[in-house]
Design an enzyme around this catalytic site. Structure first.
Site, PDB file in Angstrom:
ATOM      1  N   GLY B  12       0.910  -1.243  -0.002  1.00  0.00           N
ATOM      2  CA  GLY B  12       0.063   0.080  -0.044  1.00  0.00           C
ATOM      3  C   GLY B  12       0.753   1.218  -0.039  1.00  0.00           C
ATOM      4  N   ASN B  13       2.018   1.294   0.688  1.00  0.00           N
ATOM      5  CA  ASN B  13       2.884   2.584   0.516  1.00  0.00           C
ATOM      6  C   ASN B  13       3.432   2.730  -0.515  1.00  0.00           C
ATOM      7  OD1 ASN B  13       4.468   0.266   0.657  1.00  0.00           O
ATOM      8  ND2 ASN B  13       6.065   1.197   2.269  1.00  0.00           N
ATOM      9  N   LYS B 132     -12.646  -9.272   6.504  1.00  0.00           N
ATOM     10  CA  LYS B 132     -12.014  -8.104   5.901  1.00  0.00           C
ATOM     11  C   LYS B 132     -12.720  -6.907   6.185  1.00  0.00           C
ATOM     12  CE  LYS B 132      -8.664  -6.045   3.353  1.00  0.00           C
ATOM     13  NZ  LYS B 132      -7.333  -5.658   3.886  1.00  0.00           N
ATOM     14  N   LYS B 216      -3.737  -9.264  -1.811  1.00  0.00           N
ATOM     15  CA  LYS B 216      -3.163  -9.049  -3.161  1.00  0.00           C
ATOM     16  C   LYS B 216      -1.776  -9.667  -3.176  1.00  0.00           C
ATOM     17  CE  LYS B 216       0.401  -5.642  -1.892  1.00  0.00           C
ATOM     18  NZ  LYS B 216       0.412  -6.256  -0.666  1.00  0.00           N
ATOM     19  N   LYS B 278       2.098 -12.745   3.399  1.00  0.00           N
ATOM     20  CA  LYS B 278       3.280 -12.638   2.227  1.00  0.00           C
ATOM     21  C   LYS B 278       4.049 -13.897   2.355  1.00  0.00           C
ATOM     22  CE  LYS B 278       3.248  -7.789   3.377  1.00  0.00           C
ATOM     23  NZ  LYS B 278       2.092  -7.219   2.689  1.00  0.00           N
TER      24      LYS B 278
END
Lengths: 316, 316
Positions: B12-13, B132, B216, B278
């Site tokens: 996101g960053n 979520k 994602k 991740k």
């Protein structure tokens, strides 16, 4: 026989019809009908398809939503809103067309939407003569405020209130033309340049989004040139181009040459902002070397593509 | 030497940083910094690039805007909102990366965004256990109303108010994998599967959008498998995966095998909804035959890809 490539430019009614509210369900139902026509072209085995479309009602909705939430969410400029509509409308088309092709045993054809920027000339005279109304209506006071604070050009729109107007520059080049050409060469079906493309100018090699709206038929013409299409098919809500529209001697045109079309345009036969840019796009395409341009209705799209309906425009 | 393919999953960053308001200018500036890292990978001449990214703040903004204008504009379901964010974020990335490549004499590389649907299993257990949080905060009364009228699942979010929660199902297949593969084979740079992809289920051969959010990184892993990528590079805000995070014996990991990673996951070493998915994506990728997965920070992205930074995950 090698397949020919057609760029199909869908009119607004292909996605949302007058009087509808704009729910996703309504739009999906319209898109499904549209895709049945598109699928016939694909299933004939004769055509590679590139699809482009308008985005008027959808960008209008986003501008309204941005306005309503502007105290908490920073509104985006029009180039960014246009990018959003490409995602939304592309999604509906690729899903629906894939569905119909699957029902007909051709779900294997690769098919998707490419986010597309269209380069315009920053010295285009349209930038000093904004003409295209966009977004919500405002009161005279609000319009003045938008003008003073944001630098918007505003006009009164036939008693319905004030609206922002933006330039409608001419397309010069599709920024993603090589990307799209790879797909066309490999027989993928591509949705591209939605809403006339995201308008950008070139500044020292950089692409910079601008607040403008490119006519979707002229952008579709540029796309057709840039991917080397054989045919440009422009779909609208009438089956043929007419002369003397609305008069006693109104006449449907089965075909015309570029020369004839230009003559009719000079006579003012075609409504500005409506049929005129479609005819202009058709002329430009055949004069740039395109085999044929066709203007017809959605309902007769595949027949028109085969030369059995619509108005056929050729170079000479 | 033939180029290898890397799927880069941006955190996101990479697009919007904490505390920023979310103007287009802010996002473009962040994206520019991100694309400088991506451009280094391309300019090395060793990598074909597929880029994927999150969309949390952007879909959040759209949900707020929809809510604010819901009396006049029908709100769209989340799949349609996701499609909008793919257009928006893809536009920023393709414009910015093209700019940097042009500055380095490689503006010729075809580069664009593909609107991407990700197929999930309609029997995925996530559908009966939504987890979520998405969109705006509501009061308890509003949340009850949303639940009653729209069937939303809602939860209280740590004293900040009530929010909608949606399922986060596992990705099964990238619907547009053949379309994207054509581009990768032809050395185009592709932005795809933004926001974890538009979640769809398959019903009698039809794809149907669902109200859900796919992680994602897991969607990026599926994309990497489906396009036959050699490396999956997951970027976040820390340079390496850590063991005993925040404790006295905290330890950076330069590398781990899938076996070790699974052991650490069982120990609960990695935060759910953060580092855990991740690591899970990395393990899944190398177990499916991928050469290597890498987890690192944006700042060290290109070094991590070359094996000089980050945490390298291999099958054994």
């Amino acid at each position: 026989m090698d397949k020919k490539t057609v760029v199909v430019a869908l009119g607004g009614n292909a996605i949302l019809q007058r009087g509808q509210k704009g729910t996703l369900e309504e739009q999906q139902a319209n898109v499904r009908g549209t895709c049945e026509q598109l699928a016939r072209m694909v299933l004939s085995g004769r055509w590679k398809l590139v699809i482009t479309h308008g985005n008027g009602p959808q960008i209008g909705s986003i501008l309204l939503q941005q306005e309503a939430a502007k105290q908490t969410v920073p509104p985006m400029p029009m180039d960014a809103c246009g990018a959003q509509t490409q995602g939304l409308i592309g999604y509906m088309i690729q899903q629906s067309l894939h569905e119909i092709l699957s029902e007909n045993g051709r779900g294997d054809i690769p098919l998707a939407t490419v986010v597309t920027q269209v380069i315009v000339d920053k010295d285009d005279p349209a930038f000093s003569d904004p003409s295209k109304p966009v977004g919500p209506f405002y009161t005279a006071e609000e319009a003045q405020e938008m003008h003073d604070q944001l630098g918007w050009d505003v006009v009164e729109d036939a008693g319905r209130g004030w609206r922002r107007i933006v330039p409608s520059p001419d397309p010069v080049r599709i920024a993603e033309k090589d990307f799209i050409s790879i797909l066309v060469k490999n027989r993928a079906i591509v949705v591209a340049s939605g809403g006339g493309g995201i308008p950008v100018t070139e500044e020292d090699g950089r692409l910079v989004g601008v607040e403008a709206v490119i006519d979707k038929d002229l952008a579709g013409e540029q796309l057709a040139e840039d991917v080397g299409a054989h045919v440009l098919l422009i779909l609208t809500d009438v089956p043929q181009v007419k002369l003397n529209y609305g008069k006693a001697d109104e006449q449907d045109l089965d075909s015309m040459t570029a020369e004839q079309a230009k003559h009719y345009m000079e006579e003012g036969q075609f409504a500005r902002g409506s049929m005129e840019p479609k005819v202009r796009a058709a002329v430009r395409f055949v004069e740039a070397g395109g085999e044929r341009a066709v203007i017809s209705s959605l309902a007769q799209a595949s027949d028109a593509l085969e030369g059995r309906a619509g108005t056929q425009i050729v170079a000479s």
